[in-house]
Write an enzyme that holds these catalytic residues in place. Structure first.
Site, PDB file in Angstrom:
ATOM      1  CE  LYS A  74     109.372  43.609  99.678  1.00 18.64           C
ATOM      2  NZ  LYS A  74     107.912  43.424  99.616  1.00 18.64           N
ATOM      3  CG  ASP A 110     105.408  40.777  98.225  1.00 22.57           C
ATOM      4  OD1 ASP A 110     105.460  40.061  99.233  1.00 22.57           O
ATOM      5  OD2 ASP A 110     106.185  41.729  98.031  1.00 22.57           O
TER       6      ASP A 110
END
Ligand code: ATR
Length: 290
Positions: A74, A110
């Site tokens: 990520k 997220d």
């Protein structure tokens, strides 16, 4: 599912990637809306380092529609895409990529997925509230940033390694000067003092995940209105949530965040409203829960 010459491909890059629930969620969603798309897991190894770069070049070359990016890629992927959403840049990590005519756009869904699930499932919005966040890792950064950006009254960050919590406060505080925001040690006395006024306590660590022990925090000090939230979804109800439930506190589990971070990506790739119920059901089935 029928794959033809016109089927658009979306995927996930991770290492490991075998346990991901995302293919089940997204393929069920594509199918339910009759979209000619397929979602495939790709095992992109962390070594050699240039594997991720090559895989992203492959996304452009093969004209994949988009991607999810998961652990451990990520942070590195953020530096390898062509354009970045502001939110992703501030968080320092991306979990979603959209391929627009060969240019890769990076997003981080997220935190927004977490806030959506809090609202949908617990009726909670952070504005004006007192919030305690446990953990200072990657998951914490996304959630913390989104909560700070929603105008809470105060945010207390606590972490086993205090320095990491303090570093995060130093990094984010200048952007949110209207919020009382500070780090406290991960110790029962310090937590008790701050739990007394808390509206929400969030566990952003993986403690509570099957086989990783249980988080032991002084839940008894929380006011009755408080919500206890856990981003762990395996098991659906962690020991922390069970204990909070027996104390009469409202609880919020992690599956809703997983589904909604995916739903936001789905909408970016398809331009369609994500069928959240279908995605949730598919994720539960993939977890072996009816
Ligand atoms: P992620 O990206 O999943 O958040 P991470 O960056 O490794 O993963 O962060 C894990 C978080 O869980 C950290 O806040 C970590 O605390 P430390 O900074 O002290 O390592 C926390 N954590 C992991 N195991 C823990 C434990 N047994 N007790 C308390 N905190 C723990």
């Amino acid at each position: 599912m029928k794959i033809t010459g016109s089927t658009r491909v979306v995927g996930i890059f991770g290492d490991p990637v075998v346990h991901t629930l995302s293919p089940a969620m997204h393929n069920a969603a594509f199918e339910s809306l009759g979209l000619d798309m397929v979602y495939i897991p790709f095992h992109v190894r962390s070594e050699p380092l240039n594997a991720l770069e090559k895989a992203l070049a492959g996304v452009r070359a093969l004209d994949l529609r988009g991607l999810n990016i998961t652990i451990p890629h990520k942070e590195r992927a953020l530096g390898l895409v062509d354009e970045l959403d502001d939110n992703a840049r501030e968080i320092g990590a991306i979990n979603t990529v959209v391929n627009r005519d060969g240019r890769l756009f990076g997003y981080n869904t997220d935190g927004a997925g977490y806030l959506l699930s809090l609202k949908d499932e617990a009726g909670f919005t952070p504005a004006g509230k007192n919030i305690v966040i446990i953990g200072a890792g990657g998951a914490s950064r996304s959630i913390l940033y989104s909560i700070l950006a929603s105008g809470p009254a105060s945010v207390i960050l606590t972490n086993r390694t205090f320095d990491r919590a303090e570093a995060l406060v130093n990094e984010f505080a200048p952007k949110f000067i209207g919020v009382k925001f500070y780090a406290v040690p991960f110790e029962p006395d310090a937590l008790e003092a701050h739990f007394k006024d808390a509206d929400l306590v969030v566990n952003t660590t993986s403690i509570g995940m099957m086989g990783r022990g249980e988080l032991d925090i002084p839940l008894g000090a929380l006011p009755r209105r408080a919500i206890v939230s856990d981003i762990v979804y395996k098991p659906l109800e962690t020991g922390l949530l069970k204990k909070a439930g027996t104390l009469g506190l409202k609880t919020h589990g992690g599956l809703g965040m997983l589904v909604r971070q995916g739903a936001i990506g789905f909408e970016l790739w398809t331009g369609r409203v994500a069928p959240i119920g279908v995605m949730q059901k598919a994720a539960m089935a993939a977890l072996g829960i009816k």
